[in-house]
Design a protein around this motif. Structure first.
Motif, PDB file in Angstrom:
ATOM      1  N   TRP A   8       0.749  -1.292  -0.067  1.00 48.95           N
ATOM      2  CA  TRP A   8      -0.046  -0.046  -0.134  1.00 48.95           C
ATOM      3  C   TRP A   8       0.868   1.264   0.029  1.00 48.95           C
ATOM      4  O   TRP A   8       1.857   1.214   0.816  1.00 48.95           O
ATOM      5  N   GLN A   9       0.420   2.332  -0.993  1.00 52.62           N
ATOM      6  CA  GLN A   9       1.199   3.532  -0.956  1.00 52.62           C
ATOM      7  C   GLN A   9       0.093   4.605  -0.928  1.00 52.62           C
ATOM      8  O   GLN A   9      -1.005   4.403  -1.268  1.00 52.62           O
ATOM      9  N   PRO A  10       0.491   5.393   0.363  1.00 55.04           N
ATOM     10  CA  PRO A  10      -0.593   6.322   0.500  1.00 55.04           C
ATOM     11  C   PRO A  10      -0.686   7.466  -0.809  1.00 55.04           C
ATOM     12  O   PRO A  10       0.024   7.389  -1.731  1.00 55.04           O
ATOM     13  N   SER A  11      -2.082   7.498  -0.997  1.00 56.22           N
ATOM     14  CA  SER A  11      -2.477   8.360  -2.197  1.00 56.22           C
ATOM     15  C   SER A  11      -2.049   9.681  -2.135  1.00 56.22           C
ATOM     16  O   SER A  11      -1.863  10.233  -0.886  1.00 56.22           O
ATOM     17  N   ARG A  13      -3.988  12.346  -2.046  1.00 54.35           N
ATOM     18  CA  ARG A  13      -5.078  13.003  -1.294  1.00 54.35           C
ATOM     19  C   ARG A  13      -4.583  12.834   0.243  1.00 54.35           C
ATOM     20  O   ARG A  13      -4.623  13.649   1.157  1.00 54.35           O
ATOM     21  N   GLU A  14      -4.264  11.464   0.806  1.00 54.14           N
ATOM     22  CA  GLU A  14      -3.698  11.170   1.891  1.00 54.14           C
ATOM     23  C   GLU A  14      -2.550  11.990   2.268  1.00 54.14           C
ATOM     24  O   GLU A  14      -2.550  12.491   3.310  1.00 54.14           O
ATOM     25  N   ARG A  17      -3.411  15.241   2.975  1.00 52.34           N
ATOM     26  CA  ARG A  17      -3.971  15.551   4.496  1.00 52.34           C
ATOM     27  C   ARG A  17      -2.971  15.460   5.539  1.00 52.34           C
ATOM     28  O   ARG A  17      -3.285  16.056   6.450  1.00 52.34           O
ATOM     29  N   THR A  20      -1.483  18.647   5.783  1.00 52.53           N
ATOM     30  CA  THR A  20      -2.736  19.493   6.666  1.00 52.53           C
ATOM     31  C   THR A  20      -2.570  19.347   7.919  1.00 52.53           C
ATOM     32  O   THR A  20      -2.492  20.297   8.640  1.00 52.53           O
ATOM     33  N   GLN A  24      -1.549  21.725  10.970  1.00 56.42           N
ATOM     34  CA  GLN A  24      -2.264  21.912  12.149  1.00 56.42           C
ATOM     35  C   GLN A  24      -1.384  21.829  13.343  1.00 56.42           C
ATOM     36  O   GLN A  24      -1.802  22.488  14.318  1.00 56.42           O
ATOM     37  N   LEU A 286     -16.272   0.320  22.912  1.00 57.81           N
ATOM     38  CA  LEU A 286     -16.915   1.531  22.642  1.00 57.81           C
ATOM     39  C   LEU A 286     -17.337   2.570  24.017  1.00 57.81           C
ATOM     40  O   LEU A 286     -17.866   1.880  24.999  1.00 57.81           O
TER      41      LEU A 286
ATOM     42  N   ARG B  54     -17.893   3.364  12.109  1.00 53.52           N
ATOM     43  CA  ARG B  54     -17.289   4.455  13.045  1.00 53.52           C
ATOM     44  C   ARG B  54     -16.563   5.386  12.323  1.00 53.52           C
ATOM     45  O   ARG B  54     -16.648   6.549  12.793  1.00 53.52           O
ATOM     46  N   ASP B  64      -6.552   6.360   4.663  1.00 54.45           N
ATOM     47  CA  ASP B  64      -6.342   6.806   3.274  1.00 54.45           C
ATOM     48  C   ASP B  64      -7.844   6.638   2.907  1.00 54.45           C
ATOM     49  O   ASP B  64      -8.646   6.187   3.106  1.00 54.45           O
ATOM     50  N   PRO B  77      -8.965  17.072   7.177  1.00 53.72           N
ATOM     51  CA  PRO B  77      -8.724  17.509   8.504  1.00 53.72           C
ATOM     52  C   PRO B  77      -9.266  18.918   8.911  1.00 53.72           C
ATOM     53  O   PRO B  77      -9.277  19.099  10.191  1.00 53.72           O
TER      54      PRO B  77
END
Lengths: 286, 252
Positions: A8-11, A13-14, A17, A20, A24, A286, B54, B64, B77
């Motif tokens: 898996w490679q982060p997209s 968009r990820e 984010r 970002t 923050q 939960l 959730r 992702d 975010p």
């Protein structure tokens, strides 16, 4: 779960984010730092610019007197440390015994329960300083054979008596906060009442009341200074002794720093332990 | 048809042995929910159904992918999760009612404090919903005095009191005994008939077949098979779906 761990490679968009989020985070750190600096500057300025500041600095914050008084305060503080190191475990045990006595259901233990209630009611109503006087001066005066006459001994007893009443109430509130369904499932496993308390209720209760228990222990550490009033050479007495002789109050500040240095690590340790327990028990719940 | 909720390539992991990202719970999962849809998530325990719900309510951060509500990305975010949750209702398996508040106060808390509804209006609305679902006589009781089925119906009403555009139901009948399941499912059925958009995780295959507009079978954090209930539950194409259904359906 046996999720297929593919390559898996982060997209894009990820990744955006994440940028970002770290922006923050940086923003929060900057705001927190600025707020802290402002608060410190305002507090510091209010102190330093006050009209009496030069006098206060000379009488309360004199490095020379701090150094001079240090050895006797260290000696005195060792007495405070010994006193609460001895008292704390005894208080825990006595407080737990009192709390459990109030929860007892056996018919034979009804008088014990009554006594426990009476004990907490009476003891909590008496100022701790008064208890110290009563025990230190009263007990030796009884002239009973075989009981110690030492001030240290009776002052410690007074603190144990006083604080076990507080601790008992804290532990009781923890015991009563354990949900009845826990008692039911312990009973269903055929545990005896004592086993239920020992293995199910008390462990959960103690975890819940760690912050107020800590409160009482910090309070106890400070109240060991009450023994200065019956002539024991503790940190406070040493500071007062030096201060009165040299007309300088710096030793009081030194003694205060010793007490703070004692309580802060304990508080942080309890925080860490509580967080670790919470993580272990609530992970994913939960 | 524009979708209300759009889930694209969502990935969610939990740490394993302290190593982040080692346990993959949702793996490249996509899902589209149109207004009025009733999407049933089925699959064995640990297949990711609850985690997905959730994540949709932003109770868990995702690793992702993108979640969109009405075309706006809510997994950003910069989006305030509380603003998103004002539009989403969620009901949990263990009811999660507030034990210190009466049934009525449980139901009016969010309308009053979050949505700024006047107390009288919030109470009227809650009373009316509670009445409709046969809870009229319990409004002033505290939750622990009610049966499991009653508590779960209260939890549903609590979620409905804020008029959510989307309702997420996380195995809401799993903690109930069989005779109480019916009274809770009746409510869900009537909500479905009224056109409420819902995503629900469930073990009740008969109910899913009857109410769902769309069934998704999850396994290992992926949607293995999806489609109309008659197809997924009646004539599944995937071997894993068939195997799962053989285990949960008595007739095989």
């Amino acid at each position: 779960m046996s999720g297929p761990t593919t390559h898996w490679q982060p997209s894009e968009r990820e990744l955006a984010r994440r940028r970002t989020r770290s922006r923050q985070r940086r923003h929060r750190v900057v705001v927190a730092s600025i707020a802290t600096v402002i608060a410190l500057v305002v507090l510091g300025a209010a102190l330093v610019l006050s009209p009496g500041w030069p006098r206060v600095r000379a009488t309360f914050l004199d490095l020379h007197h701090a150094k001079e008084s240090l050895p006797s305060i260290v000696d005195g503080f060792w007495l405070n440390v010994r006193m609460f190191l001895i008292a704390e475990p005894i208080i825990l045990v006595a407080g737990l015994a009192l709390a459990l006595a109030r929860q007892a259901t056996s018919a034979w233990l009804v008088p014990v329960r009554g006594l426990a209630v009476l004990y907490t009611d009476v003891v909590r109503g008496i100022p701790t300083l008064l208890l110290v006087f009563l025990f230190v001066f009263g007990m030796p005066a009884l002239g009973l054979a075989g009981i110690p006459n030492s001030i240290f001994f009776w002052a410690t007893v007074a603190l144990v008596v006083s604080y076990s009443a507080y601790v008992a109430e804290v532990l009781r509130s923890g015991i009563e906060s354990v949900h009845p369904s826990q008692l039911a499932s312990a009973e269903a496993l055929a545990l005896s009442r004592a086993q239920t308390m020992r293995h199910v209720v008390v462990p959960q209760a103690v975890r819940r009341v760690v912050p107020p228990l800590l409160n009482d222990f910090v309070s106890l550490q400070k109240d060991t200074a009450l023994v200065a009033s019956v002539g024991l050479f503790d940190a406070l007495f040493a500071a007062a002794d030096y201060g009165n002789f040299n007309f300088n109050f710096t030793p009081y500040v030194v003694a205060a720093l010793f007490f703070i240095a004692m309580t802060v690590p304990l508080a942080r340790l309890c925080d860490v332990l509580a967080r670790r327990l919470a993580r272990r028990e609530r992970a994913g719940a939960l | 048809m524009t979708s209300l909720l759009e889930v694209r390539n969502v990935r969610k992991t939990y740490p394993r042995h302290g190593e982040p990202g080692r346990r993959v719970v949702l793996d490249d999962l996509s899902l589209s929910v149109a207004p009025g849809d009733v999407v049933c998530l089925i699959g064995s325990s640990g297949s990711g159904k609850s985690t997905l719900l959730r994540c949709l309510d932003l109770l868990e951060p995702i690793d992702d992918g993108v979640i969109e509500l009405r075309g706006r990305e809510i997994s950003d975010p910069l989006v305030d999760p509380r603003v998103v949750r004002r539009e989403i209702g969620m009901v949990f398996q263990a009811y999660n009612l507030f034990p210190h508040l009466s049934v009525l106060d449980n139901c009016t808390l969010a309308p009053r404090r979050v949505h700024g509804m006047p107390a009288a209006a919030a109470k009227d609305k809650a009373r009316e919903l509670l009445d409709r679902f046969g809870l009229g006589e319990h409004v002033d009781k505290h939750p622990d005095r009610l049966s499991g089925g009653q508590q779960q119906r209260v939890a549903l009403v609590r979620a409905l009191c804020t008029d959510p555009a989307l309702l997420l139901l996380d195995e809401i009948t799993a903690a109930l005994d069989p005779e109480l399941v019916g009274e809770v499912l009746d409510i869900v059925r009537s909500l479905a008939d009224a056109g409420t958009t819902m995503v629900l995780a469930t073990h009740e295959m008969g109910f899913a077949r009857e109410v769902a507009s769309h069934v998704c079978f999850l396994d290992g954090g992926r949607i293995v098979e999806e489609g109309p209930p008659a197809q997924v539950l009646g004539a599944p194409e995937q071997a894993r779906t068939r195997e799962f259904l053989r285990r949960v359906l008595p007739q095989g």
